[in-house]
Design a protein around this motif. Structure first.
Motif, PDB file in Angstrom:
ATOM      1  N   ALA A 225      19.176   2.313 -12.480  1.00  0.00           N
ATOM      2  CA  ALA A 225      18.614   1.772 -13.723  1.00  0.00           C
ATOM      3  C   ALA A 225      17.949   0.421 -13.474  1.00  0.00           C
ATOM      4  CB  ALA A 225      19.711   1.637 -14.774  1.00  0.00           C
ATOM      5  N   GLY A 226      18.550  -0.396 -12.626  1.00  0.00           N
ATOM      6  CA  GLY A 226      17.960  -1.699 -12.321  1.00  0.00           C
ATOM      7  C   GLY A 226      16.646  -1.587 -11.572  1.00  0.00           C
ATOM      8  N   LEU A 227      16.589  -0.710 -10.577  1.00  0.00           N
ATOM      9  CA  LEU A 227      15.348  -0.544  -9.826  1.00  0.00           C
ATOM     10  C   LEU A 227      14.252   0.059 -10.691  1.00  0.00           C
ATOM     11  CD1 LEU A 227      16.725   0.700  -6.383  1.00  0.00           C
ATOM     12  CD2 LEU A 227      15.729  -1.526  -6.904  1.00  0.00           C
ATOM     13  N   GLU A 228      14.603   1.002 -11.543  1.00  0.00           N
ATOM     14  CA  GLU A 228      13.610   1.571 -12.455  1.00  0.00           C
ATOM     15  C   GLU A 228      13.148   0.526 -13.474  1.00  0.00           C
ATOM     16  OE1 GLU A 228      12.085   4.450 -12.452  1.00  0.00           O
ATOM     17  OE2 GLU A 228      13.249   5.571 -11.001  1.00  0.00           O
ATOM     18  N   PHE A 229      14.067  -0.299 -13.950  1.00  0.00           N
ATOM     19  CA  PHE A 229      13.696  -1.357 -14.898  1.00  0.00           C
ATOM     20  C   PHE A 229      12.716  -2.337 -14.279  1.00  0.00           C
ATOM     21  CE2 PHE A 229      14.560  -5.717 -16.417  1.00  0.00           C
ATOM     22  CZ  PHE A 229      14.047  -5.594 -17.687  1.00  0.00           C
TER      23      PHE A 229
ATOM     24  N   ILE B  73       8.933   9.359 -14.807  1.00  0.00           N
ATOM     25  CA  ILE B  73      10.140  10.134 -15.058  1.00  0.00           C
ATOM     26  C   ILE B  73      10.922   9.504 -16.202  1.00  0.00           C
ATOM     27  CG2 ILE B  73      10.307  10.912 -12.666  1.00  0.00           C
ATOM     28  CD1 ILE B  73      12.644   8.949 -12.326  1.00  0.00           C
ATOM     29  N   VAL B  74      11.778  10.284 -16.804  1.00  0.00           N
ATOM     30  CA  VAL B  74      12.576   9.788 -17.922  1.00  0.00           C
ATOM     31  C   VAL B  74      13.958   9.420 -17.400  1.00  0.00           C
ATOM     32  CG1 VAL B  74      13.581  10.351 -20.153  1.00  0.00           C
ATOM     33  CG2 VAL B  74      11.326  11.226 -19.554  1.00  0.00           C
ATOM     34  N   SER B  75      14.287   8.157 -17.486  1.00  0.00           N
ATOM     35  CA  SER B  75      15.625   7.678 -17.155  1.00  0.00           C
ATOM     36  C   SER B  75      15.882   6.442 -18.017  1.00  0.00           C
ATOM     37  CB  SER B  75      15.758   7.347 -15.672  1.00  0.00           C
ATOM     38  OG  SER B  75      15.092   6.152 -15.358  1.00  0.00           O
ATOM     39  N   TRP B  76      17.119   6.016 -18.035  1.00  0.00           N
ATOM     40  CA  TRP B  76      17.447   4.846 -18.850  1.00  0.00           C
ATOM     41  C   TRP B  76      16.747   3.603 -18.314  1.00  0.00           C
ATOM     42  CZ3 TRP B  76      23.119   6.680 -18.650  1.00  0.00           C
ATOM     43  CH2 TRP B  76      23.342   7.603 -19.658  1.00  0.00           C
TER      44      TRP B  76
ATOM     45  N   THR C 168      13.748   3.522 -16.830  1.00  0.00           N
ATOM     46  CA  THR C 168      12.342   3.539 -17.237  1.00  0.00           C
ATOM     47  C   THR C 168      12.201   3.306 -18.735  1.00  0.00           C
ATOM     48  OG1 THR C 168      12.375   5.956 -17.393  1.00  0.00           O
ATOM     49  CG2 THR C 168      11.532   5.004 -15.355  1.00  0.00           C
ATOM     50  N   MET C 169      13.180   3.731 -19.512  1.00  0.00           N
ATOM     51  CA  MET C 169      13.144   3.418 -20.949  1.00  0.00           C
ATOM     52  C   MET C 169      13.197   1.913 -21.162  1.00  0.00           C
ATOM     53  SD  MET C 169      15.793   6.258 -22.270  1.00  0.00           S
ATOM     54  CE  MET C 169      15.264   7.029 -23.760  1.00  0.00           C
ATOM     55  N   LEU C 170      14.056   1.237 -20.414  1.00  0.00           N
ATOM     56  CA  LEU C 170      14.126  -0.221 -20.505  1.00  0.00           C
ATOM     57  C   LEU C 170      12.837  -0.866 -19.991  1.00  0.00           C
ATOM     58  CD1 LEU C 170      17.794  -0.772 -19.294  1.00  0.00           C
ATOM     59  CD2 LEU C 170      16.919  -1.110 -21.611  1.00  0.00           C
ATOM     60  N   TYR C 171      12.264  -0.291 -18.939  1.00  0.00           N
ATOM     61  CA  TYR C 171      11.011  -0.808 -18.373  1.00  0.00           C
ATOM     62  C   TYR C 171       9.888  -0.748 -19.406  1.00  0.00           C
ATOM     63  CZ  TYR C 171       6.774  -0.786 -15.497  1.00  0.00           C
ATOM     64  OH  TYR C 171       5.537  -1.048 -14.972  1.00  0.00           O
ATOM     65  N   TRP C 172       9.715   0.412 -20.045  1.00  0.00           N
ATOM     66  CA  TRP C 172       8.640   0.552 -21.022  1.00  0.00           C
ATOM     67  C   TRP C 172       8.916  -0.254 -22.289  1.00  0.00           C
ATOM     68  CZ3 TRP C 172       4.255   1.568 -19.241  1.00  0.00           C
ATOM     69  CH2 TRP C 172       4.086   2.461 -18.185  1.00  0.00           C
ATOM     70  N   ALA C 173      10.174  -0.404 -22.674  1.00  0.00           N
ATOM     71  CA  ALA C 173      10.493  -1.247 -23.831  1.00  0.00           C
ATOM     72  C   ALA C 173      10.167  -2.705 -23.542  1.00  0.00           C
ATOM     73  CB  ALA C 173      11.965  -1.087 -24.205  1.00  0.00           C
ATOM     74  N   GLN C 174      10.452  -3.145 -22.321  1.00  0.00           N
ATOM     75  CA  GLN C 174      10.133  -4.519 -21.943  1.00  0.00           C
ATOM     76  C   GLN C 174       8.621  -4.731 -21.882  1.00  0.00           C
ATOM     77  OE1 GLN C 174      11.936  -7.185 -21.566  1.00  0.00           O
ATOM     78  NE2 GLN C 174      10.387  -8.493 -20.662  1.00  0.00           N
TER      79      GLN C 174
END
Length: 158
Positions: A87-91, A99-102, A104-110
């Motif tokens: 989750a940290g690396l994707e963020f 891809i859909v992961s928690w 990347t959700m945080l990344y796009w929200a940020q």
């Protein structure tokens, strides 16, 4: 972990898994090795050696049952750390953002300034899910530890 993931950028989920495996195995290996070394010098292992038991029998019948608690703790700790690392690396944008992961959700929200626009739920939902999953794995670890560790059993042997 971040340096390796940044160097291998745009590798996708397999790259994230490889980075976590390459950087995350050493802690668990050190803990299990030190516990095995400490059990190796105990009297029950020495008596099994003198009775002529094979090394495989000593490992699987004498040492391994005494390490159940620490093996479970290491497994659940590594799983929790891997989930948080992914989750940290994707963020940070070091994985595949399609891809859909928690993470990347945080990344796009940020990236969409969700806090500034009042859409705090876009950050809160995946963050809460990550925290609840980590908490559940930790509580399962405590339960397995309570069952397999004889020193933690209440009311018996006191």
């Amino acid at each position: 972990m971040i340096v390796i993931a940044a160097y291998l950028q745009n590798g996708g989920l397999l790259m994230i898994i490889a980075v976590i495996v390459v950087t995350g195995w050493a802690w668990g290996a050190r803990v299990l090795r030190s516990q095995t070394q400490s059990l190796r010098g105990n009297d029950f292992v020495t008596s099994a050696q003198f009775s002529g038991d094979s090394r495989a029998r000593i490992v699987f019948r004498e040492i391994l049952p005494n390490m159940t608690s620490i093996i479970a703790g290491t497994l659940f700790g590594a799983a929790t750390a891997a989930i948080l690392a992914e989750a940290g690396l994707e963020f940070l944008g070091l994985g595949d953002s399609s891809i859909v992961s928690w993470g990347t959700m945080l990344y796009w929200a940020q990236n969409s300034n969700s806090l500034l626009t009042g859409q705090w739920l876009l950050l809160f939902a995946p963050g809460l899910c990550i925290a609840l999953l980590a908490l559940s794995l930790t509580l399962i670890n405590f339960g397995v530890d309570g069952i397999s560790n004889p020193r933690l059993r209440e009311g018996k042997g006191r």
